[in-house]
Scaffold this motif. Structure first.
Motif, PDB file in Angstrom:
ATOM      1  N   SER A 113      29.694  -3.116 -75.703  1.00 44.38           N
ATOM      2  CA  SER A 113      28.325  -3.358 -76.166  1.00 44.38           C
ATOM      3  C   SER A 113      28.311  -4.369 -77.306  1.00 44.38           C
ATOM      4  CB  SER A 113      27.672  -2.040 -76.602  1.00 44.38           C
ATOM      5  OG  SER A 113      28.454  -1.407 -77.604  1.00 44.38           O
ATOM      6  N   ILE A 116      28.800  -7.819 -75.812  1.00 46.20           N
ATOM      7  CA  ILE A 116      27.555  -8.241 -75.174  1.00 46.20           C
ATOM      8  C   ILE A 116      26.593  -8.790 -76.226  1.00 46.20           C
ATOM      9  CG2 ILE A 116      25.440  -7.387 -74.088  1.00 46.20           C
ATOM     10  CD1 ILE A 116      27.511  -7.778 -72.019  1.00 46.20           C
ATOM     11  N   LEU A 120      25.134 -12.558 -76.418  1.00 44.30           N
ATOM     12  CA  LEU A 120      23.695 -12.813 -76.341  1.00 44.30           C
ATOM     13  C   LEU A 120      23.192 -13.618 -77.539  1.00 44.30           C
ATOM     14  CD1 LEU A 120      22.410  -9.340 -75.080  1.00 44.30           C
ATOM     15  CD2 LEU A 120      22.517 -11.452 -73.776  1.00 44.30           C
ATOM     16  N   LEU A 137      21.111 -14.746 -69.523  1.00 42.87           N
ATOM     17  CA  LEU A 137      22.059 -13.691 -69.898  1.00 42.87           C
ATOM     18  C   LEU A 137      21.374 -12.326 -69.942  1.00 42.87           C
ATOM     19  CD1 LEU A 137      24.105 -15.396 -72.782  1.00 42.87           C
ATOM     20  CD2 LEU A 137      24.894 -14.936 -70.463  1.00 42.87           C
ATOM     21  N   GLU A 138      20.192 -12.295 -70.539  1.00 46.43           N
ATOM     22  CA  GLU A 138      19.464 -11.029 -70.650  1.00 46.43           C
ATOM     23  C   GLU A 138      19.125 -10.478 -69.267  1.00 46.43           C
ATOM     24  OE1 GLU A 138      18.782  -9.176 -73.198  1.00 46.43           O
ATOM     25  OE2 GLU A 138      18.866 -10.434 -74.994  1.00 46.43           O
ATOM     26  N   TYR A 141      22.388  -9.245 -67.401  1.00 48.58           N
ATOM     27  CA  TYR A 141      22.923  -7.999 -67.960  1.00 48.58           C
ATOM     28  C   TYR A 141      21.963  -6.838 -67.730  1.00 48.58           C
ATOM     29  CZ  TYR A 141      24.715  -4.563 -71.281  1.00 48.58           C
ATOM     30  OH  TYR A 141      25.186  -3.416 -71.854  1.00 48.58           O
ATOM     31  N   GLY A 144      22.028  -6.595 -63.357  1.00 45.59           N
ATOM     32  CA  GLY A 144      23.243  -6.588 -62.548  1.00 45.59           C
ATOM     33  C   GLY A 144      23.185  -7.555 -61.384  1.00 45.59           C
ATOM     34  N   LEU A 243      29.270  -9.764 -66.166  1.00 41.78           N
ATOM     35  CA  LEU A 243      27.998  -9.205 -66.625  1.00 41.78           C
ATOM     36  C   LEU A 243      27.516  -8.122 -65.664  1.00 41.78           C
ATOM     37  CD1 LEU A 243      26.176 -12.488 -67.730  1.00 41.78           C
ATOM     38  CD2 LEU A 243      27.247 -10.776 -69.201  1.00 41.78           C
ATOM     39  N   ARG A 244      27.743  -8.324 -64.383  1.00 34.65           N
ATOM     40  CA  ARG A 244      27.384  -7.319 -63.366  1.00 34.65           C
ATOM     41  C   ARG A 244      28.234  -6.068 -63.543  1.00 34.65           C
ATOM     42  NH1 ARG A 244      25.125  -6.710 -58.123  1.00 34.65           N
ATOM     43  NH2 ARG A 244      26.551  -5.949 -56.507  1.00 34.65           N
ATOM     44  N   SER A 246      29.626  -5.111 -66.300  1.00 37.10           N
ATOM     45  CA  SER A 246      29.235  -4.495 -67.571  1.00 37.10           C
ATOM     46  C   SER A 246      27.932  -3.716 -67.416  1.00 37.10           C
ATOM     47  CB  SER A 246      29.077  -5.575 -68.651  1.00 37.10           C
ATOM     48  OG  SER A 246      30.282  -6.306 -68.802  1.00 37.10           O
ATOM     49  N   PHE A 247      27.012  -4.260 -66.616  1.00 37.25           N
ATOM     50  CA  PHE A 247      25.750  -3.572 -66.312  1.00 37.25           C
ATOM     51  C   PHE A 247      26.026  -2.205 -65.676  1.00 37.25           C
ATOM     52  CE2 PHE A 247      22.989  -2.761 -62.581  1.00 37.25           C
ATOM     53  CZ  PHE A 247      21.770  -2.506 -63.212  1.00 37.25           C
ATOM     54  N   THR A 250      27.866   0.255 -68.125  1.00 36.25           N
ATOM     55  CA  THR A 250      26.950   0.753 -69.158  1.00 36.25           C
ATOM     56  C   THR A 250      26.082   1.880 -68.620  1.00 36.25           C
ATOM     57  OG1 THR A 250      26.878  -1.404 -70.268  1.00 36.25           O
ATOM     58  CG2 THR A 250      25.061   0.104 -70.714  1.00 36.25           C
TER      59      THR A 250
END
Length: 295
Positions: A113, A116, A120, A137-138, A141, A144, A243-244, A246-247, A250
């Protein structure tokens, strides 16, 4: 042989409706196989037998191709020769006695986190491209999205007043994904300001644009992300797919169930989603080892 390959690729488009990037992947793998056959002076698929296939797989291994790449190659060859058999181009399928290698289980790289948040914060939001990058990016994330889905996202796909976006993923499957307030805020800022500047009075159905007002490509997203990762001082090997990953991680770490994450990611098979449970277990172990006095 090249003509028969073209017939097969055409069949993939017409009969199976596969995505463009999937077709390109099959095309590249099979072209490499044909180049190998030509190098050993095989001029017809009827000359290909089990030993030809085994020699080619050995060739791939000696070229230091990854285990998962070789597995995909075997799948591509299996489907291609099944097609040739169905069309009467061959009488014996050389793939019948070829076993598929077991996959190498690599846990996907994910960002913490804190990483990330650092990433960002990199785009300069006083500039139009910085606002675009922050919005991109937003969105990636928060939803996904695959990089190909982000690149082809259209204005008609946005239902921001409802907190939703739609996308068409692999196999032309449409899915609806919730999008959070922060991503909506940055997307709105981009759409009403920076995007209009990039268009320079022109029109485009696509959401994310490059400096010339054309759709941002997958390669463009990848290149920009690499640059931002370096600026953030993150040492991990980060790609848009990170990022996918990490989505998904999370969501699971915060209590989401696997079926929901499967739907959000657009995975056809839940076994694909289950890799993220291993990631979260690894994270839990690391936290335990770091903070528990008896670890």
């Amino acid at each position: 042989m090249r003509n028969e390959l073209e017939d097969y690729l055409h069949a993939l488009v017409v009969e199976r409706g596969l995505a463009h990037n999937t077709i390109l992947s099959y095309q590249q793998e099979l072209n490499e196989f044909l180049t190998f056959l030509e190098s050993i002076e095989i001029k017809d698929f009827t000359q290909v037998d089990r030993y030809t296939i085994l020699n080619y797989l050995k060739h791939c291994d000696e070229a230091h191709k990854s285990r998962n790449t070789i597995i995909h190659t075997v799948t591509s060859l299996r489907q291609f020769f099944a097609f040739l058999l169905s069309q009467g181009k061959i009488t014996v399928d050389p793939m019948l006695k070829i076993d598929t290698p077991k996959s190498a289980h690599h846990l996907p790289s994910v960002l913490s986190s804190q990483e990330i948040e650092t990433l960002l914060g990199v785009p300069d939001t006083h500039k139009k491209l910085g606002i675009r990058d922050r919005a991109l990016l937003e969105v990636m994330y928060a939803t996904g999205l695959r990089v190909s889905e982000a690149a082809t996202l259209k204005l008609d796909d946005l239902r921001l007043e409802m907190g939703l976006i739609s996308t068409v993923g692999k196999g032309n499957k449409q899915r609806i994904i919730p999008i959070g307030d922060v991503a909506i805020k940055w997307l709105g800022t981009y759409l009403t300001g920076a995007r209009q500047e990039l268009l320079k009075g022109r029109e485009s159905p696509y959401v994310f644009l490059n400096n010339h007002g054309h759709p941002l490509t997958r390669q463009g997203i990848w290149k920009n992300l690499k640059k931002m990762v370096q600026q953030a001082g993150i040492k991990k090997d980060v790609t848009p797919h990170t990022l996918r990953h990490s989505f998904a991680t999370t969501l699971l770490e915060n209590g989401a169930d696997l079926r929901t994450v499967q739907e959000l990611l657009g995975h056809a098979d839940i076994s694909t989603t289950q890799i993220y449970t291993h990631v979260t277990k690894k994270h839990l172990t690391e936290v335990y080892n770091k903070y528990h006095p008896r670890a």
